[in-house]
Design a protein around this motif. Structure first.
Motif, PDB file in Angstrom:
ATOM      1  N   ALA A  85       0.839  -1.212   0.000  1.00  0.00           N
ATOM      2  CA  ALA A  85       0.000   0.000   0.000  1.00  0.00           C
ATOM      3  C   ALA A  85       0.869   1.255   0.000  1.00  0.00           C
ATOM      4  CB  ALA A  85      -0.920  -0.010   1.211  1.00  0.00           C
ATOM      5  N   GLU A  86       1.913   1.244   0.809  1.00  0.00           N
ATOM      6  CA  GLU A  86       2.816   2.409   0.857  1.00  0.00           C
ATOM      7  C   GLU A  86       3.491   2.616  -0.494  1.00  0.00           C
ATOM      8  OE1 GLU A  86       4.438   3.195   5.250  1.00  0.00           O
ATOM      9  OE2 GLU A  86       5.067   1.240   4.488  1.00  0.00           O
ATOM     10  N   TRP A  87       3.902   1.510  -1.128  1.00  0.00           N
ATOM     11  CA  TRP A  87       4.517   1.631  -2.454  1.00  0.00           C
ATOM     12  C   TRP A  87       3.525   2.216  -3.458  1.00  0.00           C
ATOM     13  CZ3 TRP A  87       8.137   2.343  -5.721  1.00  0.00           C
ATOM     14  CH2 TRP A  87       7.942   2.065  -7.067  1.00  0.00           C
ATOM     15  N   THR A  88       2.284   1.761  -3.415  1.00  0.00           N
ATOM     16  CA  THR A  88       1.265   2.252  -4.342  1.00  0.00           C
ATOM     17  C   THR A  88       1.106   3.762  -4.224  1.00  0.00           C
ATOM     18  OG1 THR A  88       0.083   0.138  -4.316  1.00  0.00           O
ATOM     19  CG2 THR A  88      -1.184   2.088  -4.958  1.00  0.00           C
ATOM     20  N   ALA A  89       1.040   4.248  -2.986  1.00  0.00           N
ATOM     21  CA  ALA A  89       0.881   5.695  -2.778  1.00  0.00           C
ATOM     22  C   ALA A  89       2.138   6.458  -3.192  1.00  0.00           C
ATOM     23  CB  ALA A  89       0.549   5.971  -1.319  1.00  0.00           C
ATOM     24  N   ARG A 174      -7.072  -0.870  -3.004  1.00  0.00           N
ATOM     25  CA  ARG A 174      -8.004   0.219  -3.324  1.00  0.00           C
ATOM     26  C   ARG A 174      -7.896   1.359  -2.301  1.00  0.00           C
ATOM     27  NH1 ARG A 174     -11.198  -0.613  -7.499  1.00  0.00           N
ATOM     28  NH2 ARG A 174     -11.411  -2.738  -8.324  1.00  0.00           N
ATOM     29  N   LEU A 175      -7.652   1.024  -1.057  1.00  0.00           N
ATOM     30  CA  LEU A 175      -7.435   2.057  -0.033  1.00  0.00           C
ATOM     31  C   LEU A 175      -6.190   2.871  -0.386  1.00  0.00           C
ATOM     32  CD1 LEU A 175      -8.100   3.347   2.714  1.00  0.00           C
ATOM     33  CD2 LEU A 175      -6.788   1.511   3.800  1.00  0.00           C
ATOM     34  N   ALA A 176      -5.141   2.175  -0.834  1.00  0.00           N
ATOM     35  CA  ALA A 176      -3.912   2.865  -1.232  1.00  0.00           C
ATOM     36  C   ALA A 176      -4.174   3.823  -2.392  1.00  0.00           C
ATOM     37  CB  ALA A 176      -2.843   1.846  -1.614  1.00  0.00           C
ATOM     38  N   LEU A 177      -4.967   3.377  -3.364  1.00  0.00           N
ATOM     39  CA  LEU A 177      -5.277   4.245  -4.508  1.00  0.00           C
ATOM     40  C   LEU A 177      -6.101   5.458  -4.077  1.00  0.00           C
ATOM     41  CD1 LEU A 177      -6.007   1.697  -7.363  1.00  0.00           C
ATOM     42  CD2 LEU A 177      -4.031   3.189  -7.112  1.00  0.00           C
ATOM     43  N   PRO A 184      -3.522  10.979   2.828  1.00  0.00           N
ATOM     44  CA  PRO A 184      -3.974  10.868   4.224  1.00  0.00           C
ATOM     45  C   PRO A 184      -3.256  11.872   5.128  1.00  0.00           C
ATOM     46  CG  PRO A 184      -2.412   9.125   3.720  1.00  0.00           C
ATOM     47  CD  PRO A 184      -2.647   9.870   2.443  1.00  0.00           C
ATOM     48  N   GLY A 185      -3.803  12.068   6.306  1.00  0.00           N
ATOM     49  CA  GLY A 185      -3.203  13.000   7.260  1.00  0.00           C
ATOM     50  C   GLY A 185      -2.111  12.343   8.077  1.00  0.00           C
ATOM     51  N   ALA A 190       0.193   3.943   6.169  1.00  0.00           N
ATOM     52  CA  ALA A 190       0.505   2.744   6.954  1.00  0.00           C
ATOM     53  C   ALA A 190      -0.467   2.596   8.119  1.00  0.00           C
ATOM     54  CB  ALA A 190       1.948   2.797   7.463  1.00  0.00           C
ATOM     55  N   GLU A 191      -0.751   3.692   8.795  1.00  0.00           N
ATOM     56  CA  GLU A 191      -1.662   3.637   9.950  1.00  0.00           C
ATOM     57  C   GLU A 191      -3.075   3.264   9.502  1.00  0.00           C
ATOM     58  OE1 GLU A 191      -3.218   6.947  12.973  1.00  0.00           O
ATOM     59  OE2 GLU A 191      -1.049   6.608  13.107  1.00  0.00           O
ATOM     60  N   LEU A 192      -3.489   3.830   8.382  1.00  0.00           N
ATOM     61  CA  LEU A 192      -4.821   3.500   7.847  1.00  0.00           C
ATOM     62  C   LEU A 192      -4.921   2.007   7.524  1.00  0.00           C
ATOM     63  CD1 LEU A 192      -5.640   6.351   5.285  1.00  0.00           C
ATOM     64  CD2 LEU A 192      -6.900   5.815   7.375  1.00  0.00           C
TER      65      LEU A 192
END
Length: 202
Positions: A85-89, A174-177, A184-185, A190-192
């Motif tokens: 997810a971090e990589w995607t963002a 999908r959350l990462a996208l 995110p704040g 990662a926290e999400l």
């Protein structure tokens, strides 16, 4: 032509795109920046549209390779998904073309080839691949989801558990996208993701 020379031309096209809209990027300038003749550029890509397709293909391949690396970095399944997810963002954070490939949101500054395959007369294998179907954001989600499931599932896992894992992996990507579109704040992605995974079967 050597693959390294093809990469140099793609790098030159990316550098030109960072400075001006795609409509203003000239093939002669891309060739000059890469230190080759304009004919060599046309031999490799066929046309400006062919170059655009190759740029999009490279961004998609780079994203998928990074996702694969991220999924292989940890032993813990939740941390593997968090890394993906971090990589995607991060893949899209500073790269407008990667962001467009991942989200499907194209601006007029960018090349925007059709995702369907085009007739290819190229003798260059890499260009024939670029002239084939290009992945949509949904395709990329499915590829990373399926790769994550393959890496995280254990042979003999009940079908219901595999289905639940598949849903979880897709949810994380999908959350990462969504974080690409709306960063995110505090705590970041990662926290999400960890918060979501805490409640999901992995």
């Amino acid at each position: 032509m050597m693959p390294a020379a093809r990469e140099s031309l793609l790098d030159a096209a990316c550098a030109a795109l960072a400075r001006r809209p795609w409509s203003a990027v000239r093939m002669v300038d891309v060739a000059a920046a890469a230190g080759v003749s304009r004919q060599t550029l046309y031999n490799e890509f066929g046309s400006k549209e062919g170059l655009a397709r190759a740029l999009v293909r490279r961004e998609a391949d780079g994203y998928l390779a990074g996702a694969e690396r991220a999924l292989a970095t940890h032993g813990d399944p939740r941390e593997r998904l968090t890394a993906a997810a971090e990589w995607t963002a991060s893949a899209a954070r500073d790269n407008a073309l990667a962001k467009a490939v991942l989200t499907g949101c194209w601006s007029e500054r960018l090349p925007m080839p059709t995702l369907s395959a085009v007739r290819s007369s190229s003798a260059v294998p890499a260009q024939r691949r670029a002239d084939g179907p290009l992945p949509s954001p949904g395709d990329l989600v499915a590829i990373v989801r399926d790769r994550a499931v393959a890496l995280l599932s254990v042979p003999g896992t009940p079908e219901a558990e595999t289905a639940a894992l598949t849903r979880t992996c897709e949810l994380v990507i999908r959350l990462a996208l969504s974080c690409v579109a709306a960063p995110p704040g505090e705590g970041g992605i990662a926290e999400l993701v960890r918060g979501v995974l805490h409640r999901q079967p992995v």
